[in-house]
Design an enzyme around this catalytic site. Structure first.
Site, PDB file in Angstrom:
ATOM      1  N   ASP A  41       0.857  -1.187   0.000  1.00  0.00           N
ATOM      2  CA  ASP A  41       0.000   0.000   0.000  1.00  0.00           C
ATOM      3  C   ASP A  41       0.894   1.238   0.000  1.00  0.00           C
ATOM      4  O   ASP A  41       2.010   1.197   0.515  1.00  0.00           O
ATOM      5  CB  ASP A  41      -0.936   0.011   1.214  1.00  0.00           C
ATOM      6  CG  ASP A  41      -2.211   0.809   0.948  1.00  0.00           C
ATOM      7  OD1 ASP A  41      -3.284   0.202   0.800  1.00  0.00           O
ATOM      8  OD2 ASP A  41      -2.110   2.064   0.870  1.00  0.00           O
ATOM      9  N   LYS A  57      -0.897   2.227   7.107  1.00  0.00           N
ATOM     10  CA  LYS A  57      -1.663   0.982   6.931  1.00  0.00           C
ATOM     11  C   LYS A  57      -0.720  -0.212   6.893  1.00  0.00           C
ATOM     12  O   LYS A  57      -1.004  -1.269   7.461  1.00  0.00           O
ATOM     13  CB  LYS A  57      -2.442   1.023   5.608  1.00  0.00           C
ATOM     14  CG  LYS A  57      -3.785   1.667   5.741  1.00  0.00           C
ATOM     15  CD  LYS A  57      -4.645   1.437   4.517  1.00  0.00           C
ATOM     16  CE  LYS A  57      -5.924   2.241   4.676  1.00  0.00           C
ATOM     17  NZ  LYS A  57      -6.721   2.334   3.484  1.00  0.00           N
ATOM     18  N   THR A  98     -13.423  -2.475  -8.786  1.00  0.00           N
ATOM     19  CA  THR A  98     -14.613  -2.354  -9.630  1.00  0.00           C
ATOM     20  C   THR A  98     -14.404  -1.189 -10.591  1.00  0.00           C
ATOM     21  O   THR A  98     -14.207  -0.051 -10.141  1.00  0.00           O
ATOM     22  CB  THR A  98     -15.847  -2.110  -8.746  1.00  0.00           C
ATOM     23  OG1 THR A  98     -15.912  -3.159  -7.783  1.00  0.00           O
ATOM     24  CG2 THR A  98     -17.125  -2.082  -9.568  1.00  0.00           C
ATOM     25  N   GLU A 114     -14.473  -8.788  -7.629  1.00  0.00           N
ATOM     26  CA  GLU A 114     -14.696  -9.308  -6.277  1.00  0.00           C
ATOM     27  C   GLU A 114     -16.145  -9.063  -5.859  1.00  0.00           C
ATOM     28  O   GLU A 114     -16.677  -7.981  -6.049  1.00  0.00           O
ATOM     29  CB  GLU A 114     -13.743  -8.593  -5.306  1.00  0.00           C
ATOM     30  CG  GLU A 114     -13.871  -9.019  -3.878  1.00  0.00           C
ATOM     31  CD  GLU A 114     -13.675 -10.522  -3.692  1.00  0.00           C
ATOM     32  OE1 GLU A 114     -12.609 -11.025  -4.064  1.00  0.00           O
ATOM     33  OE2 GLU A 114     -14.606 -11.176  -3.193  1.00  0.00           O
ATOM     34  N   PHE A 115     -16.749 -10.076  -5.239  1.00  0.00           N
ATOM     35  CA  PHE A 115     -18.155  -9.963  -4.836  1.00  0.00           C
ATOM     36  C   PHE A 115     -18.347 -10.016  -3.330  1.00  0.00           C
ATOM     37  O   PHE A 115     -19.467 -10.157  -2.845  1.00  0.00           O
ATOM     38  CB  PHE A 115     -18.975 -11.079  -5.494  1.00  0.00           C
ATOM     39  CG  PHE A 115     -18.870 -11.081  -6.995  1.00  0.00           C
ATOM     40  CD1 PHE A 115     -19.632 -10.218  -7.761  1.00  0.00           C
ATOM     41  CD2 PHE A 115     -17.966 -11.912  -7.637  1.00  0.00           C
ATOM     42  CE1 PHE A 115     -19.516 -10.195  -9.136  1.00  0.00           C
ATOM     43  CE2 PHE A 115     -17.842 -11.897  -9.011  1.00  0.00           C
ATOM     44  CZ  PHE A 115     -18.617 -11.034  -9.774  1.00  0.00           C
ATOM     45  N   LEU A 146     -34.859  -7.801  -0.315  1.00  0.00           N
ATOM     46  CA  LEU A 146     -36.248  -7.408  -0.504  1.00  0.00           C
ATOM     47  C   LEU A 146     -36.833  -6.827   0.784  1.00  0.00           C
ATOM     48  O   LEU A 146     -38.044  -6.755   0.943  1.00  0.00           O
ATOM     49  CB  LEU A 146     -37.067  -8.628  -0.967  1.00  0.00           C
ATOM     50  CG  LEU A 146     -38.314  -8.306  -1.786  1.00  0.00           C
ATOM     51  CD1 LEU A 146     -37.942  -7.688  -3.123  1.00  0.00           C
ATOM     52  CD2 LEU A 146     -39.148  -9.558  -2.028  1.00  0.00           C
ATOM     53  N   CYS A 188     -19.656   0.874  -1.903  1.00  0.00           N
ATOM     54  CA  CYS A 188     -19.727   0.220  -3.220  1.00  0.00           C
ATOM     55  C   CYS A 188     -21.002   0.536  -4.003  1.00  0.00           C
ATOM     56  O   CYS A 188     -20.938   1.194  -5.042  1.00  0.00           O
ATOM     57  CB  CYS A 188     -19.569  -1.285  -3.057  1.00  0.00           C
ATOM     58  SG  CYS A 188     -17.900  -1.757  -2.603  1.00  0.00           S
ATOM     59  N   ARG A 212     -19.081   4.953   4.918  1.00  0.00           N
ATOM     60  CA  ARG A 212     -19.074   5.617   3.616  1.00  0.00           C
ATOM     61  C   ARG A 212     -20.506   5.615   3.055  1.00  0.00           C
ATOM     62  O   ARG A 212     -21.150   4.580   3.004  1.00  0.00           O
ATOM     63  CB  ARG A 212     -18.125   4.883   2.650  1.00  0.00           C
ATOM     64  CG  ARG A 212     -16.667   5.046   3.016  1.00  0.00           C
ATOM     65  CD  ARG A 212     -15.758   4.312   2.056  1.00  0.00           C
ATOM     66  NE  ARG A 212     -15.775   2.864   2.252  1.00  0.00           N
ATOM     67  CZ  ARG A 212     -14.996   2.004   1.588  1.00  0.00           C
ATOM     68  NH1 ARG A 212     -14.147   2.451   0.670  1.00  0.00           N
ATOM     69  NH2 ARG A 212     -15.061   0.710   1.815  1.00  0.00           N
TER      70      ARG A 212
END
Ligand code: NAD
Length: 499
Positions: free
Chosen positions: A59, A64, A150, A180-181, A282, A292, A362
């Site tokens: 990084d 970090k 993404t 990535e999910f 739902l 995201c 965020r």
């Protein structure tokens, strides 16, 4: 399958004995780097090491890197820190700020840097290009760069050309896209037991390398879907767009229910029992937020506009507008609950993180509502089990309370805005003793309405009529054949809240 601490069960991490000859392993460790060690990158680096690989996380933020070297995770994520320490101790995981070190070490380099939203709503790709530009001139041997961030469709192909041009290895420096999910709050679990792996490639060799990286997951039955770069980029944004659309769909239905005096919770339940629809995403309420979904649908809109696909622009514009509208609706309900004005009213807010299981604030819907409350002159006392420090950096004007009772002390109304499990355990009778007025708005449809009402609370859910009244009226319904006037009209959520 990993348990809640993220450890692979039935698979200790030690190589599986060889099928062919002594000394061979079925899952030979590879040398991998992960560039960008934020939420995604740190989780990915740790999980790759857990799969048995030798990993360097890189990084540009030296703080970090120092924290990670010390075994500390700078955000709240279930099970990540023990796994980080375990793999540091095992010597499989290191951290650096040096691109030279990373390029020298790794054969496969994962790009996990941020792609935040620009002022216009498009994805800010400067970190992706900066990372690739720092890495490429140091790629002297055959290597694979794998994008996980993404990005808008088309980014990967231009990045592939850029890396090829700048790398001394030339055409031997290839690029793949492996979106990535993972879900925050389940990041370790999702990384070690994903529903699917998507490999966007331009050559079979890249797919082969990715199969090697994820060999253990593939052996456990995770499907790998191999496709071109553009489709892989689109799978990620389309998945987020679909999830956002599903949430905004049910919230649009909540708007209709409010006008029609119907009950969106019962509606959602009935829809969810249709297996073509399903129950996930739902739940009506305050809508989505986080680092995201909101930025990804806006970036997707910008990409669709550039491609001239106006239908997608309009669709996602409505999804975004419905989502943001729920925040204003909750503020309206709070104003009504507080007697028509928020000025000088004491409002208790339960939950600040964009979702439970995370300290990420965020684009938090809750913090957005808090900002609206403050602007209207309310005094807001807020509680969250883990997100208060992050929230205080963005919104210093809230009063942060160490407990639910402290937040609710003398409150004119309580707003339940993030559905942490511990809020479901609140005893409404106990909380009733500390508030000034027993009024709660459950903006996440998660609390036990009957329990709160029986403790004397006025209980409101956006999009939901007065269900208990409905139940009472149904129980005392006149015999068949007699006309029945609508029991809920006039007491639906469109009507003002009775204190
Ligand atoms: P983040 O802001 O937490 O982390 C990004 C990291 O990249 C930071 O630590 C930053 O210091 C580092 N960085 C920036 N420029 C760099 C450079 N040139 N070289 C090396 N490091 C650099 O962001 P995140 O939430 O981890 O998201 C990263 C990407 O992954 C985004 O595209 C996001 O949309 C995507 N994603 C995130 C999640 C999630 O749950 N957070 C899930 C799926 C996909």
């Amino acid at each position: 399958m990993p348990d809640r601490t993220g450890h692979l069960t039935g698979q200790s991490g030690s190589p599986v004995p060889p099928g062919k000859g002594a000394g061979q392993t079925r899952f030979p460790p590879m040398r991998l780097t992960v560039i960008g060690t934020g939420y995604l990158g740190l989780t990915h680096a740790v999980c790759l090491a857990e799969l048995g690989h030798e990993v360097i996380g890189l990084d540009v933020d030296a703080d970090k890197v120092a924290l990670a070297r010390d075994g500390a995770v700078p955000f709240f994520e279930w099970g990540l820190e023990p796994l980080l320490r375990k793999n540091l101790d095992a010597g499989r995981l290191q951290f650096t700020t040096s691109f030279a070190e990373a390029a020298e070490f790794g054969d496969v380099h994962f790009l996990c840097v941020g792609t935040p939203q620009t002022v216009s709503g498009s994805a800010d790709l400067r970190y992706v290009f900066a990372a690739a530009d720092a890495l490429a001139p140091r790629l002297r041997r055959p290597s694979l760069v794998v994008g996980k961030s993404t990005v808008p469709v088309g980014t990967a192909r231009s990045l592939a050309a850029r890396i090829r041009e700048r790398a001394p290895a030339g055409g031997e420096a290839a690029l793949a896209w492996n979106p990535e999910f993972l879900r925050e709050g389940f990041a370790v679990e999702d990384s070690l037991s994903p529903g699917r792996l998507v490999f966007g490639v331009t050559a079979e060799q890249s797919a082969r390398l990715l199969r090697q990286v994820y060999a253990k997951l593939l052996a456990n039955g995770t499907p790998a879907l191999v496709m071109d770069l553009e489709t892989a980029e689109l799978v990620k944004v389309a998945a987020n767009a679909f999830l956002a659309t599903k949430i905004s769909f049910i919230n649009a239905m909540a708007e209709i229910c409010e006008k029609a005096g119907a009950d969106v919770v019962r509606l959602a339940d009935a829809l969810a029992r249709d297996e073509r629809i399903g129950k996930h995403f739902l739940t009506p309420g305050l809508g989505f937020g986080g680092g995201c979904l909101p930025k990804d649908i806006r970036a997707f809109q910008c990409a669709a506009r550039e491609l001239g696909v106006e239908s997608v622009v309009r669709l996602l514009g409505e999804v975004d507008a419905v989502n943001l509208g729920r925040r204003s609706r909750v503020t309206e309900l709070a104003r009504a609950a507080a007697g028509g004005t928020l000025s000088g009213r004491r409002i208790a807010v339960l939950g600040l993180a964009f979702k439970p299981g995370s300290d990420d604030v965020r684009d938090s819907p809750s913090l957005h509502v808090c900002g609206q409350l403050l602007r209207e002159g309310a005094q807001v006392a807020a509680h969250d089990p883990v997100a208060m420090r992050n929230a205080a950096r963005i919104q210093p004007d809230l009063r942060y309370a160490d407990s639910v009772s402290e937040a609710a002390a003398n409150a004119d109304a309580v707003l339940h805005l993030t559905e942490w499990a511990e809020y479901r355990l609140i005893d409404p009778a106990v909380l009733a003793a500390v508030v000034a007025h027993r009024r709660i708005i459950d903006a996440r449809c998660a609390l036990d309405e009957a329990a709160w009402r029986s403790a004397g609370w006025s209980f409101r859910v956006p999009g939901r009529g007065d269900c208990l009244l409905l139940d009472r009226q149904l129980r005392t319904a006149p015999p068949r054949g007699r006309a029945v006037s609508s029991p809920v009209r006039g007491v639906g959520c469109g009507a003002s809240v009775t204190p």
